[in-house]
Design a protein around this motif. Structure first.
Motif, short mmCIF file in Angstrom:
data_model
loop_
_atom_site.label_atom_id
_atom_site.label_comp_id
_atom_site.label_asym_id
_atom_site.label_seq_id
_atom_site.Cartn_x
_atom_site.Cartn_y
_atom_site.Cartn_z
N GLN A 53 0.84 -1.20 0.00
CA GLN A 53 0.00 0.00 0.00
C GLN A 53 0.87 1.26 0.00
N THR A 54 1.96 1.23 0.75
CA THR A 54 2.90 2.36 0.74
C THR A 54 3.49 2.53 -0.66
N GLY A 55 3.87 1.41 -1.29
CA GLY A 55 4.39 1.49 -2.65
C GLY A 55 3.36 2.03 -3.62
N PHE A 56 2.13 1.60 -3.48
CA PHE A 56 1.05 2.06 -4.35
C PHE A 56 0.87 3.58 -4.23
N LEU A 57 0.85 4.06 -3.00
CA LEU A 57 0.66 5.51 -2.80
C LEU A 57 1.85 6.31 -3.30
N ASP A 58 3.06 5.83 -3.04
CA ASP A 58 4.26 6.59 -3.41
C ASP A 58 4.61 6.47 -4.89
N LEU A 59 4.55 5.25 -5.42
CA LEU A 59 5.03 5.01 -6.77
C LEU A 59 3.99 5.27 -7.85
N VAL A 60 2.72 5.08 -7.50
CA VAL A 60 1.67 5.16 -8.51
C VAL A 60 0.79 6.40 -8.33
N LEU A 61 0.14 6.53 -7.19
CA LEU A 61 -0.76 7.67 -7.01
C LEU A 61 -0.01 8.99 -6.85
N GLN A 62 1.14 8.96 -6.21
CA GLN A 62 2.02 10.13 -6.13
C GLN A 62 1.27 11.40 -5.70
N GLY A 63 0.63 11.31 -4.54
CA GLY A 63 -0.05 12.47 -3.98
C GLY A 63 -1.54 12.48 -4.18
N LEU A 64 -2.06 11.67 -5.10
CA LEU A 64 -3.52 11.57 -5.27
C LEU A 64 -4.11 10.76 -4.12
N THR A 65 -5.36 11.01 -3.82
CA THR A 65 -6.04 10.28 -2.74
C THR A 65 -6.88 9.17 -3.33
N PRO A 66 -6.63 7.92 -2.94
CA PRO A 66 -7.44 6.83 -3.50
C PRO A 66 -8.85 6.86 -2.96
#
Length: 295
Positions: free
Chosen positions: A171-184
């Motif tokens: 989940q940390t990787g998803f937020l940092d690498l993919v969403l990059q500041g966007l809120t899921p």
């Protein structure tokens, strides 16, 4: 919040990568440990095979003999244990905001040294005709803008987008690498899967149809878990495999890190283990264990 995170010291970079690039590291230069003086190691689920292989090599024991002494408590607890000095060395993905905040609160600096390459991958049911997505499409799916597979060239079916719990490594990787500041978007509780293997199985089994979408790390999907009912998706037209990860052509590449406290003494057992992993022999062992060597 000030982040006391160091991605290796200059001296360590020079020492380790000079050895790696020159190919001069010899087996005779390996550090030698017993189970009594081997550093206390913790880490993520995905790095257990690497951790066991390294410990076995450096203690001249079998993986079966070292396995009871290599206890990985998953990513978040590994960071907590390192910060609280209950571990000397952890093998993990990068820290979450909460883990950084805990380190800051405790006055602990973290030193992150990349040791093997990795990729963040997306997976769907094997029967889904969609072969790939763009990063923009993935972001729009997980922020709720795209809700049906027909919007990305697939069947007229709702997208069931699974997530992992906060502070899990993926989940940390998803937020940092993919969403990059966007809120899921907020996922329903039944679509938040506690462990990585459970997420893969959920994607594979969801109503026996191609509705589901999930994410994980390449090594875990391909080498540790495996499920013939899921397939990896191309991202931006590039399929994740060892070659595209090694070259960096796959667009969502990352690393597993050896993480220590920044007050870890020079020449300590933990630093000796890291130095050996980055040697020619250490990187060869990592590849033999199924990982992709660091550039």
């Amino acid at each position: 919040m000030k982040r006391r995170v160091i991605i290796t010291t200059a001296a360590l970079i020079i020492m380790l990568f000079a050895a790696l690039l020159s190919g001069c590291q010899k087996t005779s230069q390996e550090p030698s440990f017993t189970l009594d003086n081997y550093p206390k190691v913790d880490g993520s689920t995905v790095t257990i095979p690497l951790s066991e292989a390294v410990a076995a090599r450096l203690t001249a024991l079998s993986p079966e003999e070292v396995r009871p002494h290599i206890l990985h408590n998953k990513t978040h607890q590994a960071y907590v244990n390192l910060i609280n000095k209950e571990a000397d060395l952890i093998f993990v993905t990068g820290p979450s905001e909460e883990e950084l905040a805990l380190a800051e609160e405790k006055g602990v600096g973290l030193e992150l040294i990349p040791i093997v390459s990795e990729a963040f991958v997306f997976l769907t049911h094997a029967h889904n005709p969609v072969q790939g997505l763009s990063l923009d499409e993935i972001r729009r799916i997980y922020t709720g803008d795209i809700t049906n597979w027909s919007q990305v060239g697939g069947p007229d079916l709702p997208i069931v987008a699974y997530q992992r719990p906060v502070n899990s490594g993926s989940q940390t990787g998803f937020l940092d690498l993919v969403l990059q500041g966007l809120t899921p978007m907020e996922a329903p509780t039944e679509r938040i899967v506690a462990d990585m293997g459970g997420l893969i199985d959920a994607v594979a089994a969801y109503e026996n149809g191609p509705h589901a979408l999930g994410y994980s790390y390449y090594y875990f999907v391909v080498d540790m878990w495996g499920n013939e009912n899921v397939k990896l998706l191309e991202i931006n037209g590039v399929y994740p495999d060892r070659e595209t990860i090694r070259t960096g052509d796959y667009p969502v590449t990352t690393a597993y890190y050896a993480v220590i406290r920044d007050d870890e003494p020079e020449g300590s057992p933990a630093r000796q283990v890291i130095a050996w992993i980055l040697s020619e022999e250490g990187q060869r062992l990592a590849e033999e264990t199924g990982y992709v060597k660091i550039k």
